[in-house]
Design a protein around this motif. Structure first.
Motif, short mmCIF file in Angstrom:
data_model
loop_
_atom_site.label_atom_id
_atom_site.label_comp_id
_atom_site.label_asym_id
_atom_site.label_seq_id
_atom_site.Cartn_x
_atom_site.Cartn_y
_atom_site.Cartn_z
N GLN A 70 25.09 51.98 37.78
CA GLN A 70 24.79 52.18 36.36
C GLN A 70 25.05 50.90 35.57
N PHE A 71 24.32 50.75 34.46
CA PHE A 71 24.40 49.51 33.68
C PHE A 71 25.81 49.27 33.13
N TRP A 72 26.47 50.31 32.65
CA TRP A 72 27.80 50.11 32.08
C TRP A 72 28.79 49.62 33.13
N VAL A 73 28.57 50.01 34.39
CA VAL A 73 29.41 49.51 35.49
C VAL A 73 29.17 48.02 35.70
N VAL A 74 27.91 47.63 35.71
CA VAL A 74 27.57 46.21 35.87
C VAL A 74 28.18 45.38 34.74
N ALA A 75 28.04 45.85 33.50
CA ALA A 75 28.51 45.10 32.34
C ALA A 75 30.03 44.95 32.33
N THR A 76 30.76 46.04 32.57
CA THR A 76 32.23 45.94 32.53
C THR A 76 32.76 45.06 33.65
N CYS A 77 32.17 45.15 34.83
CA CYS A 77 32.60 44.31 35.95
C CYS A 77 32.29 42.84 35.68
N ALA A 78 31.15 42.58 35.08
CA ALA A 78 30.78 41.21 34.75
C ALA A 78 31.77 40.58 33.78
N PHE A 79 32.15 41.33 32.74
CA PHE A 79 33.09 40.80 31.75
C PHE A 79 34.50 40.67 32.33
N ALA A 80 34.89 41.57 33.23
CA ALA A 80 36.23 41.50 33.83
C ALA A 80 36.38 40.26 34.69
N ILE A 81 35.38 39.97 35.52
CA ILE A 81 35.49 38.80 36.40
C ILE A 81 35.37 37.51 35.59
N ALA A 82 34.58 37.54 34.52
CA ALA A 82 34.46 36.35 33.67
C ALA A 82 35.78 36.06 32.96
N LEU A 83 36.44 37.11 32.47
CA LEU A 83 37.73 36.92 31.80
C LEU A 83 38.78 36.39 32.78
N GLY A 84 38.78 36.94 33.99
CA GLY A 84 39.71 36.45 35.00
C GLY A 84 39.45 35.00 35.36
N THR A 85 38.18 34.63 35.45
CA THR A 85 37.82 33.25 35.76
C THR A 85 38.32 32.31 34.66
N TYR A 86 38.20 32.74 33.42
CA TYR A 86 38.59 31.87 32.31
C TYR A 86 40.09 31.58 32.30
N THR A 87 40.89 32.53 32.81
CA THR A 87 42.35 32.29 32.84
C THR A 87 42.70 31.16 33.80
N GLY A 88 41.87 30.93 34.83
CA GLY A 88 42.08 29.79 35.72
C GLY A 88 43.09 30.05 36.81
N GLY A 89 42.71 29.82 38.06
CA GLY A 89 43.62 29.98 39.20
C GLY A 89 44.19 28.63 39.60
N TRP A 90 45.10 28.10 38.77
CA TRP A 90 45.53 26.71 38.94
C TRP A 90 46.26 26.46 40.25
N ARG A 91 47.01 27.43 40.73
CA ARG A 91 47.72 27.23 41.99
C ARG A 91 46.75 26.98 43.13
#
Length: 410
Positions: A222-243
């Motif tokens: 479903q589209f809402w599943v695609v959208a929420t997952c897309a924003f979740a991974i984007a937000l996680g990416t923005y925090t940066g995995g510096w280690r």
């Protein structure tokens, strides 16, 4: 516990896993261009976040593999496992993901997810609940083949790049163009990461909805599943995995722009192809294979095999370790509502403990810049004259050591 509440818990935990996947795998796209100075760390993670978001909307083939392939369907309920088992499997995946992040070990978020899900399914519904043919063809075989293929491709591309820009009296100034090319190639990796990794969480949420009778088993994502997952991974990416960026950027091999470009293009090609075919690929493994292959392809390049071995060890243990944690959590959920509460509380406690430990040794973009600057002085390719001088000095030291040994023996 009310069915709707457990579904909400599973969706929330799945999105949190998607978030951890984002900051855990930022290094796959951006470690090498950061290490070569092609782009600053802050700009790199912002660009990666945007492209992860876009990539998540481009395909759902991997999501279909997870939601309708790995776990066998039950004739009466539609899916062999219920939301509680999926919750347990996710908990195993998240805890292992955070643990390897704490160690700075670029293990596979994908295999953590599959391990936790399979472990929970076996404990909750027996060995017959898992479709092993799909697990083998769509997960395990790609896990072995993709890093090898990407590594060989990166090796050949690096050789080609240096051959094209070769100059007799040293490194060609044309290679400086690869530094800017890396911005494109790393962006392509970030885009491909969104097409593959975000879909895994989409598949888990869809599987939960089907198992709960809230969605037909033969329907798509479903589209809402695609959208929420897309924003979740984007937000996680923005925090940066510096280690993990520190390990991937300067821990495997001293990265030059030409080889970084070759590694990223090889990584992106492998992931995009796999996403199209529905292979649930580990982007971490592919990126690591490409970095190692590019290191071997550069003349004078040195691969730190000790670091590579540590990463391979993390790969080896990820799926079974996450499976064990997921299986234990699934066994506890058999206690009913109290079991689900215990898993939720214990899992949250483990996450908080890992976070508090990480705060004692912070690793952010500022410390990462220092690591990159330090490695930059060591990655200069030696000229032929410098290599000959170095070889002569090493040979002289070896002869002196041999002479001393003979003298000691006599």
């Amino acid at each position: 516990m009310d069915l709707t509440l457990i579904v909400v818990l599973v969706i929330a935990l799945a999105l949190f896993f998607d978030f951890t996947n984002g900051f855990h795998d930022t290094a796959n796209a951006m470690a090498t261009p950061i290490a070569t100075g092609a782009i600053s760390p802050k700009k790199a993670v912002a660009l990666a976040a945007i492209l992860n978001l876009v990539g998540a909307f481009l395909s759902t083939e991997v999501a279909k593999t997870i939601s309708g392939g790995i776990i066998n369907e039950d004739p009466t309920t539609g899916v062999a496992i219920g939301p509680a088992m999926i919750f347990a499997g996710l908990m195993g995946a998240v805890i292992w993901n955070l643990f390897t992040w704490l160690l700075g070990l670029p293990s596979s978020s994908s295999h953590a997810l599959f391990g936790g899900l399979v472990g929970a399914a076996i404990v909750g519904a027996g060995f017959a609940s898992v479709n092993y043919s799909v697990l083998l063809s769509k997960v395990l075989l790609p896990a072995i083949c993709a890093p090898l293929i990407a590594g060989i491709s990166a090796y050949l591309c690096t050789k080609l790049a240096y051959a094209i820009t070769k100059r007799e009296n040293g490194a060609s100034p044309k290679r400086g163009g690869f530094r800017y090319g890396q911005i494109f190639s790393s962006s392509l990796v970030a885009l491909s990461h969104g097409t593959n990794d975000a879909q895994k969480t989409m598949g888990i949420i869809t599987l939960t909805l089907v198992a709960s009778g809230l969605q037909d088993s033969d329907s798509g994502v479903q589209f809402w599943v695609v959208a929420t997952c897309a924003f979740a991974i984007a937000l996680g990416t923005y925090t940066g995995g510096w280690r993990i960026i520190a390990t991937m950027g300067s821990g495997l091999t001293d990265v030059k722009p030409a080889q970084g470009f070759a590694a990223e293009m090889s990584t992106a090609s492998a992931i995009l192809t796999s996403s199209h075919l529905g292979f649930a690929l580990s982007t971490t493994q592919v990126a690591s294979g490409s970095v190692i292959g590019s290191g071997m392809g550069r003349k004078g390049g040195e691969v730190r095999w000790g670091t590579a071995g540590r990463i391979a060890l993390g790969w080896l243990f990820t799926l079974p370790a996450a499976g064990i944690v997921g299986g234990i959590a699934a066994a506890i959920t058999h206690l009913g509502n109290i079991g689900i509460v215990i898993v939720a509380v214990a899992g949250t406690g483990a996450m908080l403990a890992i976070w508090f430990i990480s705060r004692k040794q912070p690793h952010d973009h500022e410390s990462n810049i220092s690591d990159i600057d330090n490695s930059g002085a060591a990655v200069n390719i030696l000229s032929k004259k410098e290599r000959r001088a170095k070889a002569k000095a090493e040979a002289k030291q070896a002869r002196a050591a041999a002479t001393q040994k003979e003298a000691d023996n006599s």
